[in-house]
Design an enzyme around this catalytic site. Structure first.
Site, PDB file in Angstrom:
ATOM      1  N   ARG A  51       9.108   9.050  -4.064  1.00 29.40           N
ATOM      2  CA  ARG A  51      10.583   8.828  -4.184  1.00 29.40           C
ATOM      3  C   ARG A  51      11.213   8.884  -5.725  1.00 29.40           C
ATOM      4  NH1 ARG A  51      10.865   3.129  -1.538  1.00 29.40           N
ATOM      5  NH2 ARG A  51       8.973   3.028  -3.116  1.00 29.40           N
ATOM      6  N   LYS A 148      -7.712   4.892   4.415  1.00 34.01           N
ATOM      7  CA  LYS A 148      -7.940   3.511   4.984  1.00 34.01           C
ATOM      8  C   LYS A 148      -7.049   2.616   4.310  1.00 34.01           C
ATOM      9  CE  LYS A 148     -10.952   0.741   3.549  1.00 34.01           C
ATOM     10  NZ  LYS A 148     -11.924  -0.096   2.635  1.00 34.01           N
ATOM     11  N   ASP A 177     -13.289   7.993   5.376  1.00 36.40           N
ATOM     12  CA  ASP A 177     -13.872   6.818   4.826  1.00 36.40           C
ATOM     13  C   ASP A 177     -14.757   7.414   3.985  1.00 36.40           C
ATOM     14  OD1 ASP A 177     -16.232   5.064   4.670  1.00 36.40           O
ATOM     15  OD2 ASP A 177     -15.972   4.339   6.329  1.00 36.40           O
ATOM     16  N   HIS A 178     -14.322   7.241   2.616  1.00 32.30           N
ATOM     17  CA  HIS A 178     -15.058   8.028   1.514  1.00 32.30           C
ATOM     18  C   HIS A 178     -16.447   7.732   1.426  1.00 32.30           C
ATOM     19  CE1 HIS A 178     -14.870   4.051  -0.884  1.00 32.30           C
ATOM     20  NE2 HIS A 178     -15.406   4.839  -1.791  1.00 32.30           N
ATOM     21  N   LYS A 182     -20.209  10.625   0.186  1.00 30.31           N
ATOM     22  CA  LYS A 182     -20.962  10.431  -0.809  1.00 30.31           C
ATOM     23  C   LYS A 182     -22.503  11.226  -0.473  1.00 30.31           C
ATOM     24  CE  LYS A 182     -19.586   5.659  -2.060  1.00 30.31           C
ATOM     25  NZ  LYS A 182     -19.264   5.678  -3.459  1.00 30.31           N
ATOM     26  N   GLU A 216     -21.177  -4.960  -5.218  1.00 29.34           N
ATOM     27  CA  GLU A 216     -20.223  -4.642  -6.277  1.00 29.34           C
ATOM     28  C   GLU A 216     -20.348  -5.712  -7.256  1.00 29.34           C
ATOM     29  OE1 GLU A 216     -16.720  -2.205  -4.710  1.00 29.34           O
ATOM     30  OE2 GLU A 216     -16.847  -3.807  -3.526  1.00 29.34           O
ATOM     31  N   ASP A 235     -12.595  -4.981   4.908  1.00 30.00           N
ATOM     32  CA  ASP A 235     -12.509  -3.868   3.640  1.00 30.00           C
ATOM     33  C   ASP A 235     -13.714  -3.049   3.739  1.00 30.00           C
ATOM     34  OD1 ASP A 235     -11.166  -2.649   1.149  1.00 30.00           O
ATOM     35  OD2 ASP A 235     -12.739  -4.012   0.368  1.00 30.00           O
ATOM     36  N   HIS A 240     -17.225   1.110   5.903  1.00 27.26           N
ATOM     37  CA  HIS A 240     -18.218   1.685   5.164  1.00 27.26           C
ATOM     38  C   HIS A 240     -19.783   1.367   5.766  1.00 27.26           C
ATOM     39  CE1 HIS A 240     -15.000   2.779   2.754  1.00 27.26           C
ATOM     40  NE2 HIS A 240     -14.916   1.824   1.974  1.00 27.26           N
ATOM     41  N   LYS A 331     -18.421  -8.856  -3.554  1.00 31.03           N
ATOM     42  CA  LYS A 331     -17.816  -8.551  -4.848  1.00 31.03           C
ATOM     43  C   LYS A 331     -18.576  -9.614  -5.888  1.00 31.03           C
ATOM     44  CE  LYS A 331     -13.800  -5.954  -3.223  1.00 31.03           C
ATOM     45  NZ  LYS A 331     -14.041  -4.739  -3.763  1.00 31.03           N
TER      46      LYS A 331
HETATM   47  P1  NDP Z   1       0.471   2.620  -4.336  1.00 29.63           P
HETATM   48  O1  NDP Z   1       1.466   1.501  -4.062  1.00 29.63           O
HETATM   49  O2  NDP Z   1      -0.060   2.939  -5.885  1.00 29.63           O
HETATM   50  O3  NDP Z   1       1.127   3.983  -4.431  1.00 29.63           O
HETATM   51  C1  NDP Z   1       2.106   4.172  -3.431  1.00 29.63           C
HETATM   52  C2  NDP Z   1       2.711   5.730  -3.225  1.00 29.63           C
HETATM   53  O4  NDP Z   1       3.506   5.940  -2.114  1.00 29.63           O
HETATM   54  C3  NDP Z   1       3.614   5.864  -4.554  1.00 29.63           C
HETATM   55  O5  NDP Z   1       3.423   7.249  -5.006  1.00 29.63           O
HETATM   56  C4  NDP Z   1       4.900   5.725  -4.010  1.00 29.63           C
HETATM   57  O6  NDP Z   1       5.885   6.133  -5.018  1.00 29.63           O
HETATM   58  C5  NDP Z   1       4.804   6.203  -2.635  1.00 29.63           C
HETATM   59  N1  NDP Z   1       5.950   5.873  -1.727  1.00 29.63           N
HETATM   60  C6  NDP Z   1       6.377   4.342  -1.347  1.00 29.63           C
HETATM   61  N2  NDP Z   1       7.306   4.305  -0.658  1.00 29.63           N
HETATM   62  C7  NDP Z   1       7.802   5.601  -0.171  1.00 29.63           C
HETATM   63  C8  NDP Z   1       8.598   6.197   0.173  1.00 29.63           C
HETATM   64  N3  NDP Z   1       9.508   5.337   1.032  1.00 29.63           N
HETATM   65  N4  NDP Z   1       8.722   7.525   0.487  1.00 29.63           N
HETATM   66  C9  NDP Z   1       8.073   8.465  -0.197  1.00 29.63           C
HETATM   67  N5  NDP Z   1       7.046   7.779  -0.860  1.00 29.63           N
HETATM   68  C10 NDP Z   1       6.752   6.470  -1.117  1.00 29.63           C
HETATM   69  O7  NDP Z   1      -0.606   2.614  -3.268  1.00 29.63           O
HETATM   70  P2  NDP Z   1      -2.132   3.435  -3.535  1.00 29.63           P
HETATM   71  O8  NDP Z   1      -2.016   4.627  -4.166  1.00 29.63           O
HETATM   72  O9  NDP Z   1      -2.867   2.365  -4.137  1.00 29.63           O
HETATM   73  O10 NDP Z   1      -2.549   3.586  -1.924  1.00 29.63           O
HETATM   74  C11 NDP Z   1      -2.201   4.513  -1.049  1.00 29.63           C
HETATM   75  C12 NDP Z   1      -2.965   4.288   0.239  1.00 29.63           C
HETATM   76  O11 NDP Z   1      -4.081   4.722   0.043  1.00 29.63           O
HETATM   77  C13 NDP Z   1      -2.749   3.014   0.657  1.00 29.63           C
HETATM   78  O12 NDP Z   1      -2.715   2.998   2.093  1.00 29.63           O
HETATM   79  C14 NDP Z   1      -4.301   2.148   0.069  1.00 29.63           C
HETATM   80  O13 NDP Z   1      -4.392   1.292   1.149  1.00 29.63           O
HETATM   81  C15 NDP Z   1      -5.138   3.438   0.299  1.00 29.63           C
HETATM   82  N6  NDP Z   1      -6.321   3.325  -0.434  1.00 29.63           N
HETATM   83  C16 NDP Z   1      -5.974   3.257  -1.693  1.00 29.63           C
HETATM   84  C17 NDP Z   1      -7.325   2.852  -2.795  1.00 29.63           C
HETATM   85  C18 NDP Z   1      -6.954   2.782  -4.118  1.00 29.63           C
HETATM   86  O14 NDP Z   1      -7.967   2.601  -4.833  1.00 29.63           O
HETATM   87  N7  NDP Z   1      -5.967   2.723  -4.702  1.00 29.63           N
HETATM   88  C19 NDP Z   1      -8.647   3.093  -2.005  1.00 29.63           C
HETATM   89  C20 NDP Z   1      -8.756   3.379  -0.763  1.00 29.63           C
HETATM   90  C21 NDP Z   1      -7.463   3.562   0.041  1.00 29.63           C
HETATM   91  P3  NDP Z   1       7.444   5.670  -4.899  1.00 29.63           P
HETATM   92  O15 NDP Z   1       7.475   4.616  -5.079  1.00 29.63           O
HETATM   93  O16 NDP Z   1       8.149   6.536  -6.319  1.00 29.63           O
HETATM   94  O17 NDP Z   1       8.111   6.552  -3.792  1.00 29.63           O
HETATM   95  C1  BG6 Z   2     -12.775   0.622  -0.872  1.00 29.47           C
HETATM   96  C2  BG6 Z   2     -12.778  -0.707  -0.786  1.00 29.47           C
HETATM   97  O1  BG6 Z   2     -12.624   1.205   0.115  1.00 29.47           O
HETATM   98  O2  BG6 Z   2     -14.425   0.907  -1.194  1.00 29.47           O
HETATM   99  C3  BG6 Z   2     -12.808  -1.497  -2.150  1.00 29.47           C
HETATM  100  O3  BG6 Z   2     -11.524  -1.044  -0.287  1.00 29.47           O
HETATM  101  C4  BG6 Z   2     -14.290  -1.266  -2.769  1.00 29.47           C
HETATM  102  O4  BG6 Z   2     -12.760  -2.928  -2.206  1.00 29.47           O
HETATM  103  C5  BG6 Z   2     -14.560   0.330  -2.603  1.00 29.47           C
HETATM  104  O5  BG6 Z   2     -14.617  -1.564  -4.062  1.00 29.47           O
HETATM  105  C6  BG6 Z   2     -16.117   0.610  -3.033  1.00 29.47           C
HETATM  106  O6  BG6 Z   2     -16.205   2.064  -3.052  1.00 29.47           O
HETATM  107  P1  BG6 Z   2     -17.473   2.562  -3.859  1.00 29.47           P
HETATM  108  O7  BG6 Z   2     -17.194   4.069  -3.688  1.00 29.47           O
HETATM  109  O8  BG6 Z   2     -17.085   2.219  -5.355  1.00 29.47           O
HETATM  110  O9  BG6 Z   2     -18.615   1.838  -3.693  1.00 29.47           O
END
Ligand code: NDP
Ligand code: BG6
Length: 485
Positions: A51, A148, A177-178, A182, A216, A235, A240, A331
């Protein structure tokens, strides 16, 4: 160095949540690495969607910043970055409204692979899937990548599957599932199914037990609210660690194709017995000097969520009847270390007498860091003094073993590999809907059990191996955890 990079076909990849943490930390730097490796074709395009009020140029600037912050130091060449970001675009889209959808549709090309990465919270999946459909943006050939957590329990996972199934077929959905991306995790399949050496011994007759550890050093970071609702079981274990268990325990698939592999993994999950509450240890890290406790990190002084879990489980089938699988993850532990250890039984008859001691072979598969495999073999201790035995490791660190063949730094990380697999249309390393549901069906009663008993996690020290009771879980069975090294 031999280049083994296979380019993929032209694609348009839309990253919903293209400005978010995951996109900035993993997806975009990962794509940049694939671009540098020559795997991303010159006519491929990546379109960030969120957005925020950005245009192509300011989005490219944001991505430059992400690469500087999260990319590899050796990948910071300005020319390479400039060529990569020239393939990026941005469309302002609101998942819950009409903003931007028509523009997005106009930006996409008809004759290339279309992939949509849902890098947003699962609460937006339904809105995104429905609008991709109603605006005519996705078709039967489009691919959908979802992050996830895939659900919080079985009902929510089912609901997500249903939402996606309304507009997409299963062969279009790539659930990430990353851990499956690996390198060493995939190597597990190669080690098991491309060598004759291990498979005859890979069963309850020869294997005493299996340990899977994902330790971790990091805490919950900035994800306290999410983590407090999840805990280590949801988690890490539900996804994993269970995937690792599946790859260790599964029967050989008839072919290395997505459904053949996933059918076998599913059978393992369905064969998992319910876990006896006495075989579960949950822990929470305590404060360490100035460093906050888990409860402070998640902002809930009464939190009963676990940041550590160890459990013993059984796969109830012919191959594994009687062989326990011990899983452990947590952790703020001593070291970052992920390892699977297959501990074989003692030789059936000890000819060397008591003084030789007890010995067993252990195959240890190290996922990270320093990916590799070690096989502990018992030999005679060199020198005089009779027949004293010692265990020595046959050590194969992949970086060393393959030094002449490939530059290990060029091996794609999990996200890079998985995104390229989406573009190749290969679902082998992605979870199928029924697999995820089966995993929750096993996990839910375990969690419901400790919730109904009101179990309180055991405290453990930061930098330790987890709570004492986790060691007891093994000691009671006459076994011990491998050190977290
Ligand atoms: P963030 O909160 O950092 O980012 C969310 C994103 O979604 C932003 O780009 C935001 O931009 C966008 N967004 C939110 N609402 C809307 C909307 N209504 N329309 C369009 N875009 C929208 O989240 P993450 O990047 O951390 O996580 C994203 C997903 O990945 C989640 O499901 C999380 O569980 C998963 N995940 C994340 C990990 C991580 O390390 N971060 C690891 C594994 C999984 P804007 O607000 O500008 O719209
Ligand atoms: C994510 C979990 O899926 O995997 C985190 O949400 C965790 O809590 C991470 O730290 C671990 O991934 P990696 O690749 O660093 O072992």
């Amino acid at each position: 160095m031999v280049s083994r990079v296979i380019p993929v076909e032209a694609f348009d990849l839309v990253i919903f949540g293209g400005t978010g943490d995951l996109a900035r930390r993993k997806i975009l730097p990962g794509l940049h690495r694939r671009f540098l490796a020559g795997q991303m074709p010159a006519n491929a395009r990546v379109i960030g969607a969120a957005r925020a009020e950005l245009d192509d140029e300011s989005y490219r600037e944001m991505v430059r910043g992400a690469i500087a912050e999260f990319g590899d130091p050796q990948d910071q060449d300005a020319d390479g970055i400039a060529r990569f970001v020239a393939q990026l675009h941005y469309v302002r889209v609101d998942a819950r409204g009409d903003t931007g959808w028509k523009q997005l549709g106009r930006r996409l090309r008809k004759d290339v692979i279309r992939a949509f990465y849902f890098s947003v919270g699962p609460g937006l999946f339904e809105d995104l899937a429905a609008r991709l459909h109603s605006f005519g943006i996705a078709d039967a050939a489009s691919r959908l990548v979802v992050e996830k957590p895939f659900g919080h329990d079985l009902p929510s996972a089912r609901a997500l599957n249903e939402v996606l199934a309304r507009h997409f077929r299963e062969n279009q959905i790539y659930r990430i599932d990353h851990y499956l991306g690996k390198e060493t995790v995939q190597n597990l399949m190669a080690v098991r199914f491309a060598n004759i050496l291990f498979e005859p011994l890979w069963n309850a007759q020869y294997v005493d037990h299996i340990q899977i550890t994902v330790a971790e050093t990091v805490g919950v970071g900035g994800r306290g609210a999410y983590y407090d609702r999840s805990g280590a079981m949801r988690d890490m274990v539900q996804n994993h660690l269970m995937q690792l268990l599946c790859l260790i325990a599964m029967e050989p698939p008839s072919r290395f194709d997505p459904d053949a592999v996933r059918d076998e993994k599913l059978k393992v999950i369905r064969a998992l017995e319910p876990v006896d509450p006495h075989h579960i240890v949950r822990g929470q890290y305590e404060a360490d000097g100035d460093a906050p406790s888990f409860r402070e990190d998640v902002g809930d002084p009464r939190s009963l969520t676990e940041s550590f879990i160890a459990l013993r489980c059984h796969v109830s089938n012919w191959r594994w009847a009687g062989t326990p699988f011990y899983l452990r993850t947590g952790k703020k532990l001593r070291r970052r270390c992920s390892e699977i250890a297959v501990v074989f039984k003692d030789a059936p008859h000890a000819i060397f007498g008591q003084e030789a001691g007890r010995h067993c072979n252990i195959l240890s598969i190290k996922l990270q860091p320093d990916e590799g495999m070690t096989l502990d073999v018992t030999i005679k201790e060199p020198g005089p003094g009779g027949m004293r035995l010692i265990d020595v490791p046959l050590d194969m660190t992949f970086a060393e073993a393959l030094a002449k063949e490939i530059d290990i730094d060029d091996v794609p990380d999990a996200y890079e590999r998985l995104i390229m697999d989406v573009m190749r249309g290969n679902q082998t390393l992605f979870m199928r809907g029924d697999e995820v549901e089966a995993a929750w069906a096993w996990t839910d009663p375990i969690i419901a059990g400790w919730e109904s008993r009101g179990d309180v996690p055991r405290p453990y020290e930061v930098g330790s191996s987890g709570p004492e009771d986790a060691a007891m879980l093994m000691h009671r069975d006459g076994r011990r955890w491998r050190e977290i090294r």
